[in-house]
Structure formats: C-alpha cells, structure tokens
Write a protein that holds these residues in place. Structure first.
Motif, mmCIF file in Angstrom:
data_model
loop_
_atom_site.group_PDB
_atom_site.id
_atom_site.type_symbol
_atom_site.label_atom_id
_atom_site.label_comp_id
_atom_site.label_asym_id
_atom_site.label_seq_id
_atom_site.Cartn_x
_atom_site.Cartn_y
_atom_site.Cartn_z
ATOM 1 N N THR A 182 0.158 4.330 -0.055
ATOM 2 C CA THR A 182 -0.331 5.423 0.792
ATOM 3 C C THR A 182 0.119 5.234 2.236
ATOM 4 O O THR A 182 0.623 6.159 2.861
ATOM 5 C CB THR A 182 -1.866 5.501 0.728
ATOM 6 O OG1 THR A 182 -2.257 5.673 -0.638
ATOM 7 C CG2 THR A 182 -2.384 6.663 1.554
ATOM 8 N N SER A 183 -0.050 4.027 2.775
ATOM 9 C CA SER A 183 0.317 3.776 4.166
ATOM 10 C C SER A 183 1.787 3.391 4.322
ATOM 11 O O SER A 183 2.329 3.453 5.421
ATOM 12 C CB SER A 183 -0.549 2.654 4.746
ATOM 13 O OG SER A 183 -0.218 1.417 4.134
ATOM 14 N N ASN A 188 0.863 -1.168 0.000
ATOM 15 C CA ASN A 188 0.000 0.000 0.000
ATOM 16 C C ASN A 188 0.906 1.226 0.000
ATOM 17 O O ASN A 188 1.558 1.521 1.011
ATOM 18 C CB ASN A 188 -0.896 -0.013 1.239
ATOM 19 C CG ASN A 188 -1.849 1.158 1.280
ATOM 20 O OD1 ASN A 188 -1.519 2.267 0.892
ATOM 21 N ND2 ASN A 188 -3.039 0.905 1.780
#
Length: 119
Positions: free
Chosen positions: A10-11, A8
C-alpha cells in the motif's frame, strides 16, 4: 514474487525487520504519454530514479541513477541497484524525479527488491 514481511504494498515501502546491510534493486518500465515538444531543450529530457532511506533523497543514504531520454521513443527501462545500511524499523522506497517535460507512467512488470546481506 513476494516473500517476507518487510514490504508494504500500500505504501510502497520496504521496512527493515533487523539492522543490517541490504541490497536493493529496482527496474522501472516507463511510458512517456506525450512526445517532447518541438524546441524543448535537451537538458529537460532527464529522468532520475532513486531508492531513498526514510524519504531523505538529499542525503547520502540513497541509491541513484540518471537517464537521458531519447526523443524518438515512448517506452524506457531504467534500473538502479546497490547496498544500503538500514536500522531496524527504517524504510526504503523508490522515487522518480521527472524532468522529462511530459507525463510518465510506470508500467506493469516493473520491480523492486530488498535482500538482507548481513548484519
């Protein structure tokens, strides 16, 4: 290069799609934004990079390396690699413990990888 569904962006976490042994590697190119202050003790000139499972960096489910920063340089490269066991759905992510006494920035070209070795 990005392949698979576990990362991921984004994270900044890699989530294991299946339980098994994974090899993790990260190489960070780091710039120190300020020079070390004169008279600052060398013991504070330390940088640790960790790859931790479920953000539990205090436990044994982590990979870790420590580097002592040179006083004359602004750009440093630090790497950590190893094997961790993850259950399906657990995640791993990279942490930087900055005891260098000055702001640091992770530069482009740094990388993080996770590869399933086996179950």
């Amino acid at each position: 290069f990005y392949r698979g569904s576990g990362l991921n962006l984004t994270s900044g976490q890699y989530t294991a799609p299946v339980a098994g042994f994974y090899t993790f590697t990260t190489t960070l190119h780091i710039v120190r934004r300020e020079q070390q202050r004169k008279g600052q003790p060398c013991r504070w000139n330390r940088l640790r990079v960790l790859i931790c499972v479920q953000s539990h960096c205090q436990h044994s489910s982590k990979l870790e390396t420590t580097s002592w920063l040179e006083s004359g340089g602004d750009l440093f490269t630090i790497s950590v690699t190893g094997v961790l066991y993850l259950q399906a759905g657990q995640y791993a992510s990279v942490f930087v413990d900055n005891a260098a006494g000055s702001p640091l920035t992770v530069q482009r070209g740094s990388d993080f990888s996770a590869v399933l070795l086996g179950v």
